[in-house]
Design a protein around this motif. Structure first.
Motif, mmCIF file in Angstrom:
data_model
loop_
_atom_site.group_PDB
_atom_site.id
_atom_site.type_symbol
_atom_site.label_atom_id
_atom_site.label_comp_id
_atom_site.label_asym_id
_atom_site.label_seq_id
_atom_site.Cartn_x
_atom_site.Cartn_y
_atom_site.Cartn_z
ATOM 1 N N PRO A 115 57.778 -103.419 -44.907
ATOM 2 C CA PRO A 115 56.507 -103.650 -44.202
ATOM 3 C C PRO A 115 55.312 -103.483 -45.148
ATOM 4 C CG PRO A 115 57.889 -102.097 -42.992
ATOM 5 C CD PRO A 115 58.546 -102.337 -44.316
ATOM 6 N N VAL A 116 54.314 -104.313 -44.965
ATOM 7 C CA VAL A 116 53.105 -104.279 -45.787
ATOM 8 C C VAL A 116 52.251 -103.087 -45.384
ATOM 9 C CG1 VAL A 116 50.947 -105.486 -46.283
ATOM 10 C CG2 VAL A 116 53.087 -106.751 -46.202
ATOM 11 N N VAL A 117 51.758 -102.344 -46.374
ATOM 12 C CA VAL A 117 50.880 -101.208 -46.125
ATOM 13 C C VAL A 117 49.430 -101.625 -46.333
ATOM 14 C CG1 VAL A 117 50.266 -98.888 -46.863
ATOM 15 C CG2 VAL A 117 52.649 -99.549 -46.764
ATOM 16 N N ASP A 162 55.235 -113.538 -42.746
ATOM 17 C CA ASP A 162 55.840 -112.731 -41.691
ATOM 18 C C ASP A 162 55.414 -111.266 -41.689
ATOM 19 O OD1 ASP A 162 57.095 -111.929 -43.979
ATOM 20 O OD2 ASP A 162 59.133 -112.302 -43.256
ATOM 21 N N GLY A 163 54.437 -110.875 -42.513
ATOM 22 C CA GLY A 163 53.946 -109.504 -42.526
ATOM 23 C C GLY A 163 54.792 -108.548 -43.337
ATOM 24 N N THR A 164 55.734 -109.078 -44.094
ATOM 25 C CA THR A 164 56.526 -108.213 -44.965
ATOM 26 C C THR A 164 56.038 -108.376 -46.398
ATOM 27 O OG1 THR A 164 58.213 -109.907 -45.310
ATOM 28 C CG2 THR A 164 58.568 -108.351 -43.488
ATOM 29 N N CYS A 165 56.390 -107.407 -47.214
ATOM 30 C CA CYS A 165 55.990 -107.419 -48.618
ATOM 31 C C CYS A 165 56.768 -108.506 -49.361
ATOM 32 C CB CYS A 165 56.272 -106.053 -49.229
ATOM 33 S SG CYS A 165 55.910 -105.945 -50.981
#
Length: 114
Positions: free
Chosen positions: A65-67, A52-55
């Motif tokens: 949120p992923v950096v 889902d694009g989260t860490c």
């Protein structure tokens, strides 16, 4: 004389792969030790990716949120600190093994004739 003619044994290799390098003590060559180190670090620091694009978190669930590199900034910094600690432990182990091997080598009793 070359290592082969001196009777030095072959390096045991890395991960079951044969290595053509001969070492004086039959231990791993530098290249195989480096590969073992990198495998060791990757195994210790492996982080599952999230869909889902989260860490996914480094040691605990995160959800930020992923950096970059699949982690948020906080988890990435924690993973880098952990990597540095693992590398330091690895280097200390190598230094201890080298010191033990040097202590076991016979000292030169007399100087060379030339």
């Amino acid at each position: 004389m070359c290592a082969r003619h001196l009777g030095w044994p072959l390096c045991p290799g890395h991960a079951g792969q044969a290595c053509p390098v001969r070492t004086r003590d039959g231990e791993q060559c530098t290249g195989c030790r480096e590969r073992d180190y990198h495998v060791h670090v990757i195994d210790r620091l492996l982080v599952p990716e999230s869909d889902d694009g989260t860490c996914p978190g480094y040691n605990t669930p995160c959800g930020r949120p992923v950096v970059s590199t699949g982690l948020c900034l906080r988890c990435r910094l924690v993973s880098q600190e952990d990597r540095d600690r693992i590398e330091q432990e690895w280097q200390q182990g190598l230094a201890a093994a080298a010191a033990a091997a040097s202590a076991e080598e016979p000292s030169q009793v007399r100087q060379a004739p030339f």
